[in-house]
Design a protein around this motif. Sequence first.
Motif, short mmCIF file in Angstrom:
data_model
loop_
_atom_site.label_atom_id
_atom_site.label_comp_id
_atom_site.label_asym_id
_atom_site.label_seq_id
_atom_site.Cartn_x
_atom_site.Cartn_y
_atom_site.Cartn_z
N ARG A 43 0.83 -1.22 0.00
CA ARG A 43 0.00 0.00 0.00
C ARG A 43 0.86 1.26 0.00
NH1 ARG A 43 -5.11 0.19 3.88
NH2 ARG A 43 -5.64 1.85 2.43
N THR A 44 2.02 1.18 0.65
CA THR A 44 2.90 2.36 0.71
C THR A 44 3.66 2.57 -0.59
OG1 THR A 44 3.17 2.05 3.08
CG2 THR A 44 4.80 3.42 2.00
N VAL A 45 4.16 1.48 -1.16
CA VAL A 45 4.96 1.61 -2.40
C VAL A 45 4.02 1.77 -3.60
CG1 VAL A 45 6.64 0.46 -3.89
CG2 VAL A 45 6.92 0.40 -1.41
N GLY A 46 2.94 0.99 -3.65
CA GLY A 46 1.86 1.27 -4.59
C GLY A 46 2.09 0.89 -6.04
N ALA A 47 3.29 0.45 -6.41
CA ALA A 47 3.55 0.05 -7.80
C ALA A 47 4.64 -1.01 -7.80
CB ALA A 47 3.97 1.25 -8.64
N VAL A 48 4.55 -1.95 -8.75
CA VAL A 48 5.55 -3.02 -8.80
C VAL A 48 6.78 -2.61 -9.60
CG1 VAL A 48 3.93 -4.91 -8.47
CG2 VAL A 48 4.38 -4.08 -10.78
N ALA A 49 6.65 -1.56 -10.40
CA ALA A 49 7.77 -1.12 -11.24
C ALA A 49 7.82 0.40 -11.30
CB ALA A 49 7.62 -1.69 -12.66
N PRO A 50 9.02 0.96 -11.51
CA PRO A 50 9.14 2.42 -11.62
C PRO A 50 8.39 2.94 -12.85
CG PRO A 50 11.31 1.39 -11.36
CD PRO A 50 10.33 0.29 -11.63
N SER A 51 8.07 4.24 -12.84
CA SER A 51 7.48 4.89 -14.01
C SER A 51 8.50 4.90 -15.15
CB SER A 51 7.10 6.33 -13.66
OG SER A 51 6.16 6.36 -12.61
N GLY A 57 7.70 11.06 -2.68
CA GLY A 57 7.65 9.66 -3.12
C GLY A 57 8.53 9.38 -4.32
N PRO A 58 9.82 9.73 -4.26
CA PRO A 58 10.69 9.53 -5.42
C PRO A 58 10.96 8.06 -5.75
CG PRO A 58 11.97 10.23 -3.52
CD PRO A 58 10.53 10.39 -3.13
N GLY A 59 10.80 7.17 -4.79
CA GLY A 59 11.05 5.75 -5.06
C GLY A 59 12.46 5.52 -5.56
N ILE A 82 11.48 13.55 -0.74
CA ILE A 82 10.98 13.02 0.54
C ILE A 82 10.34 11.66 0.33
CG2 ILE A 82 9.40 13.46 2.47
CD1 ILE A 82 9.47 16.46 1.65
N ASP A 83 10.86 10.65 1.02
CA ASP A 83 10.28 9.30 0.91
C ASP A 83 10.33 8.63 2.28
OD1 ASP A 83 9.89 7.37 -1.90
OD2 ASP A 83 9.81 6.41 0.08
N VAL A 84 9.35 7.80 2.58
CA VAL A 84 9.32 7.10 3.88
C VAL A 84 10.18 5.84 3.89
CG1 VAL A 84 7.07 7.88 4.74
CG2 VAL A 84 7.18 5.93 3.17
N ALA A 124 15.55 2.67 2.10
CA ALA A 124 16.39 2.16 1.00
C ALA A 124 16.30 3.07 -0.21
CB ALA A 124 15.96 0.73 0.64
N PHE A 125 15.13 3.62 -0.50
CA PHE A 125 14.99 4.55 -1.63
C PHE A 125 15.76 5.84 -1.34
CE2 PHE A 125 10.59 2.54 -2.57
CZ PHE A 125 11.14 1.62 -3.43
N VAL A 126 15.65 6.33 -0.13
CA VAL A 126 16.32 7.59 0.24
C VAL A 126 17.84 7.43 0.12
CG1 VAL A 126 16.73 9.24 2.12
CG2 VAL A 126 14.44 8.32 1.75
C1 LIG Z 1 4.81 4.18 -6.77
S1 LIG Z 1 6.25 4.65 -5.88
C2 LIG Z 1 6.70 5.96 -7.00
C3 LIG Z 1 8.12 5.95 -7.37
C4 LIG Z 1 8.54 6.92 -8.47
N1 LIG Z 1 8.12 8.28 -8.21
C5 LIG Z 1 8.04 6.48 -9.83
O1 LIG Z 1 7.18 7.17 -10.40
O2 LIG Z 1 8.52 5.46 -10.32
C6 LIG Z 1 5.60 5.52 -4.46
C7 LIG Z 1 6.62 6.03 -3.48
O3 LIG Z 1 5.95 6.79 -2.47
C8 LIG Z 1 6.59 6.54 -1.22
N2 LIG Z 1 5.67 6.92 -0.14
C9 LIG Z 1 4.51 6.31 0.24
N3 LIG Z 1 3.93 6.97 1.25
C10 LIG Z 1 4.70 8.06 1.51
C11 LIG Z 1 4.61 9.16 2.44
N4 LIG Z 1 3.61 9.26 3.30
N5 LIG Z 1 5.59 10.09 2.40
C12 LIG Z 1 6.62 10.01 1.53
N6 LIG Z 1 6.77 8.99 0.64
C13 LIG Z 1 5.82 8.03 0.63
C14 LIG Z 1 6.93 5.06 -1.29
O4 LIG Z 1 7.92 4.69 -0.36
C15 LIG Z 1 7.38 4.94 -2.76
O5 LIG Z 1 8.75 5.19 -2.89
#
Ligand SMILES: C[S@@+](CC[C@H](N)C(=O)[O-])C[C@H]1O[C@@H](n2cnc3c(N)ncnc32)[C@H](O)[C@@H]1O
Length: 193
Positions: free
Chosen positions: A16-24, A48-50, A71-73, A76-78
């Motif tokens: 739910r936090t990462v929300g995608a299986v692959a980068p954009s 959410g730079p991922g 900013i990312d939670v 490992a991404f940070v």
């Molecule tokens: C779908 S990924 C997007 C990655 C990248 N931007 C892309 O388009 O490929 C979502 C990102 O949002 C981060 N995220 C989720 N909840 C967050 C929050 N409350 N604050 C900051 N980052 C968050 C996740 O850790 C994840 O890296």
Amino acid sequence: MNEHLLMLGRFVRSPRTVGAVAPSSRALAAEMVRGLDLSGRTTVVELGPGTGVVTRAIAATLGPEAHALAIDVEPAFVASIAARYPRIEAVCASAADLSSLLRARGTFPADHIISGLPFASLPGEVTTSILDAIGASLRPGGTFTTFQYLNGYPTPLAGTFRQAMTARMGSGPARRVVWRNIPPAFVLRWRHQ
Ligand SMILES: C[S@@+](CC[C@H](N)C(=O)[O-])C[C@H]1O[C@@H](n2cnc3c(N)ncnc32)[C@H](O)[C@@H]1O
């Protein structure tokens, strides 16, 4: 390939936090920053730079006086972004803390906020607090850019998100389609009134 594995691994742990299986795709990343002037003493924030595909596009157009905060939670991404993009300040925090993060750096309010956050899968109360933080942290005339996948765009949840953002920005978004992404997506950009 490393970026894909990192994203997939974190998705399995926190879907739910990462929300995608692959980068954009790079095409979607390019559209997210297209038209933004990142020269001068600009403050740009990425939420959410991922794995950093949009971060790469930001870094490529960042002027020498600009300040960029990612900013990312997910630690490992940070760490990965901090190692690869020295011009971008990577912070492990929630996007809901945006205002205080900017104030602590003397860069409040931001000129541009770009989001890859998975609003479709985040809990509703988390989304609301992040939208409040975005609305409070963007200067008048500043922009907020995000994307929604074409297949999810007509759903009530996606529509509710757009309405909530429009209420905070004071006008509706401009919309552009990116076909070269899996799945294709609309890039949405609001200008804060
Ligand atoms: C779908 S990924 C997007 C990655 C990248 N931007 C892309 O388009 O490929 C979502 C990102 O949002 C981060 N995220 C989720 N909840 C967050 C929050 N409350 N604050 C900051 N980052 C968050 C996740 O850790 C994840 O890296």
